[in-house]
Scaffold this motif. Structure first.
Motif, short mmCIF file in Angstrom:
data_model
loop_
_atom_site.label_atom_id
_atom_site.label_comp_id
_atom_site.label_asym_id
_atom_site.label_seq_id
_atom_site.Cartn_x
_atom_site.Cartn_y
_atom_site.Cartn_z
N ARG A 95 0.81 -1.21 0.00
CA ARG A 95 0.00 0.00 0.00
C ARG A 95 0.85 1.26 0.00
NH1 ARG A 95 -3.77 -0.66 4.87
NH2 ARG A 95 -3.21 -2.81 5.02
N SER A 96 2.00 1.19 0.62
CA SER A 96 2.85 2.39 0.68
C SER A 96 3.49 2.71 -0.67
CB SER A 96 3.93 2.20 1.73
OG SER A 96 4.74 1.10 1.38
N LYS A 97 3.47 1.75 -1.60
CA LYS A 97 4.15 1.97 -2.88
C LYS A 97 3.17 1.93 -4.04
CE LYS A 97 8.49 0.12 -1.26
NZ LYS A 97 9.57 -0.82 -1.47
N VAL A 98 1.87 2.06 -3.80
CA VAL A 98 0.88 1.95 -4.86
C VAL A 98 1.04 3.06 -5.88
CG1 VAL A 98 -1.60 2.08 -5.35
CG2 VAL A 98 -0.78 0.68 -3.49
N GLY A 99 1.19 4.30 -5.48
CA GLY A 99 1.23 5.41 -6.42
C GLY A 99 2.62 5.79 -6.85
N ARG A 100 3.60 5.06 -6.48
CA ARG A 100 4.99 5.41 -6.79
C ARG A 100 5.30 5.14 -8.25
NH1 ARG A 100 10.63 2.87 -5.44
NH2 ARG A 100 9.53 0.99 -6.04
N ILE A 101 6.02 6.04 -8.88
CA ILE A 101 6.47 5.87 -10.25
C ILE A 101 7.98 5.68 -10.19
CG2 ILE A 101 6.69 6.93 -12.50
CD1 ILE A 101 4.15 8.52 -11.82
N LYS A 102 8.46 4.59 -10.80
CA LYS A 102 9.89 4.29 -10.75
C LYS A 102 10.62 5.15 -11.78
CE LYS A 102 9.57 -0.49 -9.25
NZ LYS A 102 9.89 -1.88 -9.55
N VAL A 103 11.53 5.97 -11.24
CA VAL A 103 12.34 6.83 -12.11
C VAL A 103 13.78 6.41 -11.91
CG1 VAL A 103 13.06 9.20 -12.59
CG2 VAL A 103 10.73 8.71 -11.84
N PRO A 104 14.50 6.08 -13.00
CA PRO A 104 15.89 5.68 -12.84
C PRO A 104 16.70 6.85 -12.29
CG PRO A 104 15.34 5.88 -15.16
CD PRO A 104 14.08 6.07 -14.41
N PRO A 105 17.75 6.53 -11.54
CA PRO A 105 18.57 7.61 -10.98
C PRO A 105 19.25 8.41 -12.11
CG PRO A 105 19.61 5.49 -10.61
CD PRO A 105 18.26 5.21 -11.17
N PRO A 106 19.46 9.66 -11.89
CA PRO A 106 20.08 10.46 -12.94
C PRO A 106 21.54 10.05 -13.16
CG PRO A 106 19.83 11.74 -10.95
CD PRO A 106 19.14 10.45 -10.71
N VAL A 107 21.98 10.06 -14.39
CA VAL A 107 23.34 9.65 -14.76
C VAL A 107 24.08 10.89 -15.23
CG1 VAL A 107 24.73 8.23 -16.29
CG2 VAL A 107 22.57 7.35 -15.41
N ASP A 108 25.25 11.06 -14.64
CA ASP A 108 26.09 12.19 -15.05
C ASP A 108 26.79 11.78 -16.34
OD1 ASP A 108 27.51 14.49 -15.15
OD2 ASP A 108 28.96 13.92 -13.59
N PRO A 109 26.61 12.58 -17.45
CA PRO A 109 27.22 12.19 -18.72
C PRO A 109 28.74 12.15 -18.66
CG PRO A 109 25.70 14.03 -19.02
CD PRO A 109 25.77 13.74 -17.57
N VAL A 110 29.37 13.03 -17.94
CA VAL A 110 30.84 13.07 -17.85
C VAL A 110 31.33 11.81 -17.14
CG1 VAL A 110 32.80 14.35 -16.94
CG2 VAL A 110 30.81 15.58 -17.82
#
Length: 195
Positions: free
Chosen positions: A39-54
């Motif tokens: 129930r605590s994760k029902v509305g969560r949208i999985k977003v990958p962690p940001p990647v530093d291009p350098v």
């Protein structure tokens, strides 16, 4: 630093060992596939962690260098192992091994020759004993035949019911006197007269 075991380094054994697939569980954690989302994760949208291009470029360069170094090490270890195997097969080690095998062969042939000589002596003694035994048996057979022949000859002089009357008449016609004395030379010295 590499640890050497049995002529091969442990690192070389790991590098040259066939790679196996990485075993990863399909779903991690204690939930099964059929359990609903918490129930605590029902509305969560999985977003990958940001990647530093350098940082990504640096990591790709470093990973490429790592792969290149590991490939070079693998090839170096493989070449060293093949060189050692080749030297064992054809190089100075092979000559030494051939010399040792030739020496061992000579020693074994000498031992074989000595064993053959010993067995020959034993065989000669055994054959001689067998020949003596065969001669003894042959002699015994000849003696037995002579005894049987003598018994047959003696049996002709036996008194039987058929020739009893004839033998009595011969004994009466030719009386023999066994009452006599002999000297040391076996000559009859004194003999009594028949009455």
């Amino acid at each position: 630093m590499f640890q050497v075991i049995g002529g091969r380094s442990v690192q070389a054994a790991r590098v040259l060992a066939p790679r196996s697939a990485v075993l990863v569980e399909a779903v991690r954690g204690r939930k099964s596939r059929t359990d609903p989302v918490a129930r605590s994760k029902v509305g969560r949208i999985k977003v990958p962690p940001p990647v530093d291009p350098v940082e990504m470029v640096v990591l790709k360069e470093r990973y490429g260098e790592y792969q290149m170094i590991m490939r070079a090490l693998r090839l170096e270890f493989k070449e060293e192992m093949l060189r050692k195997r080749y030297e064992e097969d054809t190089g100075s080690l092979a000559e030494e091994r051939a010399r040792q095998e030739a020496q061992e062969h000579r020693v074994l042939m000498d031992l074989n020759h000595l064993e053959n000589q010993r067995m020959l002596k034993l065989r000669i003694v055994r054959v001689q004993k067998e020949k003596e035994e065969a001669d003894r048996k042959k002699f015994e057979v000849i003696l037995q035949r002579e005894q049987e022949q003598q018994e047959i000859e003696d049996a002709k002089n036996f008194i039987t019911l058929e020739n009893l009357d004839q033998r009595i008449e011969e004994a009466l016609d030719n009386p023999k006197n066994y009452n006599f004395a002999i000297d040391k030379q076996g000559k009859v010295v004194k003999q009594t007269m028949l009455q």
